[in-house]
Design a protein around this motif. Structure first.
Motif, PDB file in Angstrom:
ATOM      1  N   THR A   1     -12.263  -4.620  -7.409  1.00 33.73           N
ATOM      2  CA  THR A   1     -11.078  -3.700  -7.061  1.00 33.73           C
ATOM      3  C   THR A   1     -10.079  -3.955  -8.195  1.00 33.73           C
ATOM      4  N   PRO A   2      -9.485  -2.750  -8.796  1.00 33.72           N
ATOM      5  CA  PRO A   2      -8.351  -3.208  -9.905  1.00 33.72           C
ATOM      6  C   PRO A   2      -7.398  -3.934  -9.263  1.00 33.72           C
ATOM      7  N   GLU A   3      -6.883  -4.821 -10.161  1.00 31.38           N
ATOM      8  CA  GLU A   3      -5.707  -5.598  -9.903  1.00 31.38           C
ATOM      9  C   GLU A   3      -4.414  -4.773 -10.056  1.00 31.38           C
ATOM     10  N   VAL A   4      -3.689  -4.670  -8.897  1.00 34.64           N
ATOM     11  CA  VAL A   4      -2.376  -3.842  -9.093  1.00 34.64           C
ATOM     12  C   VAL A   4      -1.284  -4.700  -8.548  1.00 34.64           C
ATOM     13  N   SER A   5      -0.126  -4.885  -9.404  1.00 33.68           N
ATOM     14  CA  SER A   5       1.008  -5.628  -8.734  1.00 33.68           C
ATOM     15  C   SER A   5       2.079  -4.817  -8.550  1.00 33.68           C
ATOM     16  N   VAL A   6       2.550  -4.785  -7.153  1.00 30.87           N
ATOM     17  CA  VAL A   6       3.519  -3.620  -6.871  1.00 30.87           C
ATOM     18  C   VAL A   6       5.098  -4.674  -6.968  1.00 30.87           C
ATOM     19  N   ASN A   7       6.062  -4.328  -7.603  1.00 31.08           N
ATOM     20  CA  ASN A   7       7.127  -5.059  -7.649  1.00 31.08           C
ATOM     21  C   ASN A   7       8.334  -4.484  -6.695  1.00 31.08           C
TER      22      ASN A   7
ATOM     23  N   ASP B   1       0.752  -1.359   0.017  1.00 32.04           N
ATOM     24  CA  ASP B   1       0.063  -0.069  -0.013  1.00 32.04           C
ATOM     25  C   ASP B   1       0.891   1.058  -0.027  1.00 32.04           C
TER      26      ASP B   1
ATOM     27  N   MET C   1       2.503   1.438  -3.440  1.00 32.11           N
ATOM     28  CA  MET C   1       1.391   1.870  -4.138  1.00 32.11           C
ATOM     29  C   MET C   1       1.251   3.257  -4.292  1.00 32.11           C
TER      30      MET C   1
END
Lengths: 157, 157
Positions: A151-157, A28, A31
């Motif tokens: 909920t939009p899918e968001v991936s955090v690298n 979070d 993001m």
């Protein structure tokens, strides 16, 4: 499929409350840094943060603001609300792993303008107040019961 | 490698300004929905939004709040600032593709407490005011010139 519903002006009363909780995870904070552009190292760099007055990484203050705005948009009054203004006081830092709960309470209803004033108190898992504020919104004009968007899918690298 | 620097209390003066611009993309609105939990369809669902007073999808109001907080954290006063409070008035909707510019101006300096008051005016690419507010911060206590952390990589599906 879960639903979202709202409260119209006529369905609201002084003293009405709602709650909204989130646990602040590593992803979070990363993001929020990406979406806001706030890459301040007190949020992102553990070594830097250790040398600050906080002693560890903290979440962006405005992430708590984002949770308040979500509570208003999703819970009370919900979809169709027009967000007019918000005041915020940041009282204690939120650190990674904290679970924050936004408590909303309606304190004023302006019948003529359909304006609603909502006191906002955000506490952590130790029930310490991390932020307070007041929201001013215009009530939804029509009753809505709608499908909750994914909920939009968001991936955090 | 670019750097971040800040202004200590002694380095600030009334009337000092800073700017911070962002273009609001599809991915930003989806990312803000994911991080806040605000999946209101006025932000995510073009068909639903077409039936609202806005006629099209709008960005979350608090995304503009996030840009203001980033401007304060990154530009003025910059790293080491303690964010005490923020007021916000949302005046016009921000739609996808808009470029918003946060204008900051220091309006008060409290020598004793090291508090700084900053007027915030956010305009769009047509120079229309979309949001205004006032920030209260505590000035950084030490001068910092630090490596700018990389913006976290986030992918939105």
């Amino acid at each position: 499929m879960s639903q979202l519903s709202n409260f119209t002006f006529e369905e609201m009363h002084i003293g009405q409350t709602a709650r909204y909780s989130k646990t602040v995870e590593e992803a979070d904070v990363r993001m929020f840094a990406a979406v806001s552009g706030d890459v301040n190292p007190v949020h992102l760099d553990a070594e830097f943060a250790a040398g600050t007055r906080f002693g560890e990484r903290i979440a962006h203050g405005m992430l708590t603001g984002a949770y308040i705005s979500a509570a208003i948009a999703i819970e009370l009054p919900g979809p169709g609300t027009i967000y007019l203004g918000q005041s915020l006081k940041f009282r204690l830092p939120v650190t990674l792993g904290d679970t924050v709960t936004v408590n909303l309470e309606i304190t004023e209803l302006d019948e003529r303008k359909k304006f609603v004033t909502i006191e906002c108190t955000v506490i952590n898992q130790e029930e310490k107040v991390v932020a307070t504020g007041t929201a001013q919104v215009m009530a939804p004009t029509e009753k809505l019961v709608i499908e909750r968007p994914a909920t939009p899918e968001v991936s955090v690298n």
